[in-house]
Design a protein around this motif. Sequence first.
Motif, PDB file in Angstrom:
ATOM      1  N   ASP A 219       0.851  -1.182   0.000  1.00 55.69           N
ATOM      2  CA  ASP A 219       0.000   0.000   0.000  1.00 55.69           C
ATOM      3  C   ASP A 219       0.892   1.239   0.000  1.00 55.69           C
ATOM      4  OD1 ASP A 219      -2.279  -1.538   0.084  1.00 55.69           O
ATOM      5  OD2 ASP A 219      -2.480  -1.441   2.265  1.00 55.69           O
ATOM      6  N   SER A 220       0.468   2.267  -0.732  1.00 59.56           N
ATOM      7  CA  SER A 220       1.271   3.498  -0.811  1.00 59.56           C
ATOM      8  C   SER A 220       1.257   4.239   0.516  1.00 59.56           C
ATOM      9  CB  SER A 220       0.729   4.421  -1.906  1.00 59.56           C
ATOM     10  OG  SER A 220       0.892   3.832  -3.172  1.00 59.56           O
ATOM     11  N   GLN A 221       2.419   4.717   0.894  1.00 56.20           N
ATOM     12  CA  GLN A 221       2.512   5.523   2.101  1.00 56.20           C
ATOM     13  C   GLN A 221       1.841   6.875   1.895  1.00 56.20           C
ATOM     14  OE1 GLN A 221       6.764   5.974   2.596  1.00 56.20           O
ATOM     15  NE2 GLN A 221       6.939   7.539   1.033  1.00 56.20           N
ATOM     16  N   VAL A 222       1.404   7.477   2.984  1.00 55.07           N
ATOM     17  CA  VAL A 222       0.948   8.866   2.976  1.00 55.07           C
ATOM     18  C   VAL A 222       2.186   9.752   3.113  1.00 55.07           C
ATOM     19  CG1 VAL A 222      -0.317  10.631   4.276  1.00 55.07           C
ATOM     20  CG2 VAL A 222      -1.337   8.377   3.905  1.00 55.07           C
ATOM     21  N   VAL A 223       2.223  10.823   2.358  1.00 52.94           N
ATOM     22  CA  VAL A 223       3.326  11.780   2.428  1.00 52.94           C
ATOM     23  C   VAL A 223       2.859  13.023   3.181  1.00 52.94           C
ATOM     24  CG1 VAL A 223       4.716  13.386   1.064  1.00 52.94           C
ATOM     25  CG2 VAL A 223       4.527  10.988   0.363  1.00 52.94           C
ATOM     26  N   LEU A 224       3.564  13.393   4.226  1.00 53.57           N
ATOM     27  CA  LEU A 224       3.261  14.618   4.967  1.00 53.57           C
ATOM     28  C   LEU A 224       4.515  15.475   4.974  1.00 53.57           C
ATOM     29  CD1 LEU A 224       1.320  14.940   8.333  1.00 53.57           C
ATOM     30  CD2 LEU A 224       3.353  16.313   7.864  1.00 53.57           C
ATOM     31  N   THR A 225       4.412  16.674   4.393  1.00 55.49           N
ATOM     32  CA  THR A 225       5.561  17.582   4.349  1.00 55.49           C
ATOM     33  C   THR A 225       5.371  18.722   5.338  1.00 55.49           C
ATOM     34  OG1 THR A 225       4.628  18.910   2.540  1.00 55.49           O
ATOM     35  CG2 THR A 225       6.047  17.055   1.939  1.00 55.49           C
ATOM     36  N   THR A 226       6.487  19.220   5.834  1.00 54.61           N
ATOM     37  CA  THR A 226       6.480  20.365   6.744  1.00 54.61           C
ATOM     38  C   THR A 226       7.227  21.526   6.098  1.00 54.61           C
ATOM     39  OG1 THR A 226       8.491  19.529   7.833  1.00 54.61           O
ATOM     40  CG2 THR A 226       6.369  18.940   8.819  1.00 54.61           C
ATOM     41  N   PRO A 227       6.886  22.763   6.474  1.00 50.78           N
ATOM     42  CA  PRO A 227       7.534  23.932   5.862  1.00 50.78           C
ATOM     43  C   PRO A 227       9.008  24.027   6.213  1.00 50.78           C
ATOM     44  CG  PRO A 227       5.509  24.539   7.042  1.00 50.78           C
ATOM     45  CD  PRO A 227       5.853  23.140   7.448  1.00 50.78           C
ATOM     46  N   ILE A 228       9.727  24.789   5.411  1.00 49.69           N
ATOM     47  CA  ILE A 228      11.114  25.125   5.703  1.00 49.69           C
ATOM     48  C   ILE A 228      11.097  26.341   6.627  1.00 49.69           C
ATOM     49  CG2 ILE A 228      13.347  25.747   4.751  1.00 49.69           C
ATOM     50  CD1 ILE A 228      12.336  22.959   3.931  1.00 49.69           C
ATOM     51  N   LEU A 229      11.699  26.225   7.791  1.00 49.89           N
ATOM     52  CA  LEU A 229      11.650  27.293   8.792  1.00 49.89           C
ATOM     53  C   LEU A 229      12.565  28.451   8.412  1.00 49.89           C
ATOM     54  CD1 LEU A 229      10.569  28.045  11.680  1.00 49.89           C
ATOM     55  CD2 LEU A 229      12.738  27.145  12.549  1.00 49.89           C
ATOM     56  N   GLU A 230      12.031  29.673   8.508  1.00 46.66           N
ATOM     57  CA  GLU A 230      12.853  30.859   8.303  1.00 46.66           C
ATOM     58  C   GLU A 230      13.755  31.081   9.516  1.00 46.66           C
ATOM     59  OE1 GLU A 230       9.037  31.258   6.031  1.00 46.66           O
ATOM     60  OE2 GLU A 230       9.567  30.769   8.109  1.00 46.66           O
ATOM     61  N   GLY A 231      14.899  31.693   9.254  1.00 51.59           N
ATOM     62  CA  GLY A 231      15.852  31.959  10.323  1.00 51.59           C
ATOM     63  C   GLY A 231      15.546  33.238  11.066  1.00 51.59           C
ATOM     64  N   LEU A 232      16.522  33.724  11.830  1.00 53.04           N
ATOM     65  CA  LEU A 232      16.338  34.899  12.672  1.00 53.04           C
ATOM     66  C   LEU A 232      15.976  36.145  11.877  1.00 53.04           C
ATOM     67  CD1 LEU A 232      19.365  34.374  15.079  1.00 53.04           C
ATOM     68  CD2 LEU A 232      16.957  33.936  15.566  1.00 53.04           C
ATOM     69  N   ASP A 233      16.405  36.197  10.593  1.00 56.78           N
ATOM     70  CA  ASP A 233      16.091  37.363   9.770  1.00 56.78           C
ATOM     71  C   ASP A 233      14.645  37.349   9.289  1.00 56.78           C
ATOM     72  OD1 ASP A 233      16.227  35.293   7.973  1.00 56.78           O
ATOM     73  OD2 ASP A 233      17.963  36.060   6.888  1.00 56.78           O
ATOM     74  N   GLY A 234      13.963  36.212   9.437  1.00 57.66           N
ATOM     75  CA  GLY A 234      12.566  36.119   9.026  1.00 57.66           C
ATOM     76  C   GLY A 234      12.359  36.027   7.538  1.00 57.66           C
ATOM     77  N   VAL A 235      13.446  35.876   6.778  1.00 57.53           N
ATOM     78  CA  VAL A 235      13.338  35.874   5.312  1.00 57.53           C
ATOM     79  C   VAL A 235      13.917  34.577   4.742  1.00 57.53           C
ATOM     80  CG1 VAL A 235      13.976  37.051   3.186  1.00 57.53           C
ATOM     81  CG2 VAL A 235      13.474  38.385   5.253  1.00 57.53           C
ATOM     82  N   GLN A 236      15.195  34.366   4.935  1.00 57.30           N
ATOM     83  CA  GLN A 236      15.850  33.190   4.359  1.00 57.30           C
ATOM     84  C   GLN A 236      15.694  31.986   5.288  1.00 57.30           C
ATOM     85  OE1 GLN A 236      19.514  34.028   1.942  1.00 57.30           O
ATOM     86  NE2 GLN A 236      19.723  35.704   3.389  1.00 57.30           N
ATOM     87  N   LYS A 237      15.795  30.795   4.698  1.00 58.53           N
ATOM     88  CA  LYS A 237      15.660  29.588   5.505  1.00 58.53           C
ATOM     89  C   LYS A 237      16.749  29.537   6.564  1.00 58.53           C
ATOM     90  CE  LYS A 237      18.490  26.309   2.868  1.00 58.53           C
ATOM     91  NZ  LYS A 237      18.513  24.999   2.174  1.00 58.53           N
ATOM     92  N   MET A 238      16.426  28.928   7.695  1.00 56.01           N
ATOM     93  CA  MET A 238      17.408  28.829   8.765  1.00 56.01           C
ATOM     94  C   MET A 238      18.591  27.990   8.300  1.00 56.01           C
ATOM     95  SD  MET A 238      16.948  27.671  12.766  1.00 56.01           S
ATOM     96  CE  MET A 238      15.983  29.129  13.165  1.00 56.01           C
ATOM     97  N   SER A 239      19.787  28.540   8.446  1.00 56.17           N
ATOM     98  CA  SER A 239      20.986  27.875   7.961  1.00 56.17           C
ATOM     99  C   SER A 239      22.192  28.412   8.716  1.00 56.17           C
ATOM    100  CB  SER A 239      21.158  28.115   6.457  1.00 56.17           C
ATOM    101  OG  SER A 239      22.434  27.715   6.011  1.00 56.17           O
ATOM    102  N   LYS A 240      23.052  27.522   9.153  1.00 61.39           N
ATOM    103  CA  LYS A 240      24.271  27.965   9.826  1.00 61.39           C
ATOM    104  C   LYS A 240      25.159  28.760   8.883  1.00 61.39           C
ATOM    105  CE  LYS A 240      24.530  24.516  13.475  1.00 61.39           C
ATOM    106  NZ  LYS A 240      25.320  23.463  14.138  1.00 61.39           N
ATOM    107  N   SER A 241      25.173  28.376   7.607  1.00 63.95           N
ATOM    108  CA  SER A 241      26.017  29.081   6.644  1.00 63.95           C
ATOM    109  C   SER A 241      25.525  30.498   6.398  1.00 63.95           C
ATOM    110  CB  SER A 241      26.062  28.309   5.315  1.00 63.95           C
ATOM    111  OG  SER A 241      24.778  28.239   4.731  1.00 63.95           O
ATOM    112  N   LEU A 242      24.245  30.752   6.613  1.00 61.99           N
ATOM    113  CA  LEU A 242      23.692  32.098   6.443  1.00 61.99           C
ATOM    114  C   LEU A 242      23.762  32.903   7.734  1.00 61.99           C
ATOM    115  CD1 LEU A 242      20.522  31.304   4.272  1.00 61.99           C
ATOM    116  CD2 LEU A 242      22.704  32.263   3.495  1.00 61.99           C
ATOM    117  N   GLY A 243      24.202  32.263   8.812  1.00 60.02           N
ATOM    118  CA  GLY A 243      24.355  32.969  10.079  1.00 60.02           C
ATOM    119  C   GLY A 243      23.052  33.350  10.745  1.00 60.02           C
ATOM    120  N   ASN A 244      21.946  32.669  10.424  1.00 55.44           N
ATOM    121  CA  ASN A 244      20.645  33.044  11.000  1.00 55.44           C
ATOM    122  C   ASN A 244      20.009  31.885  11.762  1.00 55.44           C
ATOM    123  OD1 ASN A 244      19.863  31.318   8.975  1.00 55.44           O
ATOM    124  ND2 ASN A 244      18.452  32.734   7.976  1.00 55.44           N
TER     125      ASN A 244
END
Length: 465
Positions: A219-244
Amino acid sequence: MSLPMLNFAPVDEQLTYLKKGAAEIIREADLRAKLEKSRATGKPLRVKLGMDPTAPDLHLGHTVVLRKLKHFQDLGHTAIFLIGDYTGMIGDPSGRSVTRPPLSREQIERNAETYKAQVFKILDPEKTVVDFNRRWFGPMSSDDFVRLAAKYTVSQLLEREDFHKRFQEEKPISVHELLYPLVQGYDSVALEADVELGGTDQKFNLLVGRELQRAYGQDSQVVLTTPILEGLDGVQKMSKSLGNAIGIHETPLEMYGKIMSISDEMMWRYYELLTDVQVAEIEKMKRETHPMQAKKDLARRIVADFHSADAATKAGEDWAKQFQKDEVPDDVEEVRIELTPDIAKQFVDPGLSPVGDEALSVRFEKVKVSTSDADAFSMAYFDVDFRSGLNDPITRKLFPAALRLDKLLVQVGLASSASEAARKRKERAVRINGLVVTVSQIVKRVPGELVASVGRKQRRVTIVL
């Protein structure tokens, strides 16, 4: 058949909890049917989340989907945390414009050990199944791999947006990258997953798993996706390389302070994606709770999750002492600086020459800042004294000085360079007299003093003419 039903909450109640913070469910009707069957039989769903151990440390952005796995676990279902020790050596091409460099087996194993320790800050270790996909891929023969590859076509793989874009731009796509979705999809076959979780950037891979399960008679699995969280700047995705990013291993005070620096609007998104608070309660808080108190409660919850309730309480007290009550530790380093052209432009206005003991009137240019900046006032400049109530101009002979904040932070030893200072401002890690400052220039009455903070580092700065 009624007795097993008592093991699980009503289906509608489960769905409400599981839909909180979900970006997409494919398909919701299938999930409802699986939950109903699970409740009727008393058999929990097998819910899979796979992560490749490509980095040693996790940040809060990684925990969004981990928390959704916890929600299934809270409801009594089987949480399977799959460490991709095999897929990690291929490298997930999701969102990549170039081939990801492969990691060594030693790096993978070292990172895998840290992942196990970190995920149990969210998941219950007694109720979590931890598995490794090398368990089935290691003994797989070349014949088995050819049979797996025969289940999917190249044209299907090129429907993937990042592959299609690279193909159109004539950028290389390695054969092992094309295999990645098949390998990840086969994990669902091996684990007989009922549900697979992932970020929105994983949607293609998760859907491949559904198709492979059908091809293997499951039987096919159900797919549930979650959003990509924005970082401290509230704009770009949270990432250590972006410093946020907010790392889950950061100190309680550092974590608490970073959460207090996010915008009020972003605070509610963090409530939705980083806590177990129900949607109805979040909506009630929006109506009835002051934003400052709501943000303190958010910071306390998150710090408690990754440290302890006592650590969260102490972090809140320390933060209030440093930034809200204008109390500064007694041992804070004091720095005395002269106002120089490097920090501010100063000039003498002969038309305003004073008399008596005021032999000279020193004037400074007003500095315009964008009114779209969250910290900018319509008065055309951001006055830290006005905002903080310090240095009353009525009782003291003071002059307004337009300060270049990045240069000042370098001079007092809170940043190694102006570019680092600018980055810290964008991360909302800079405070003047306890207030978050993101603009590059501020107006300060001088002579006088201010308390400058970058993260946990502080300086009491005395400015003289």
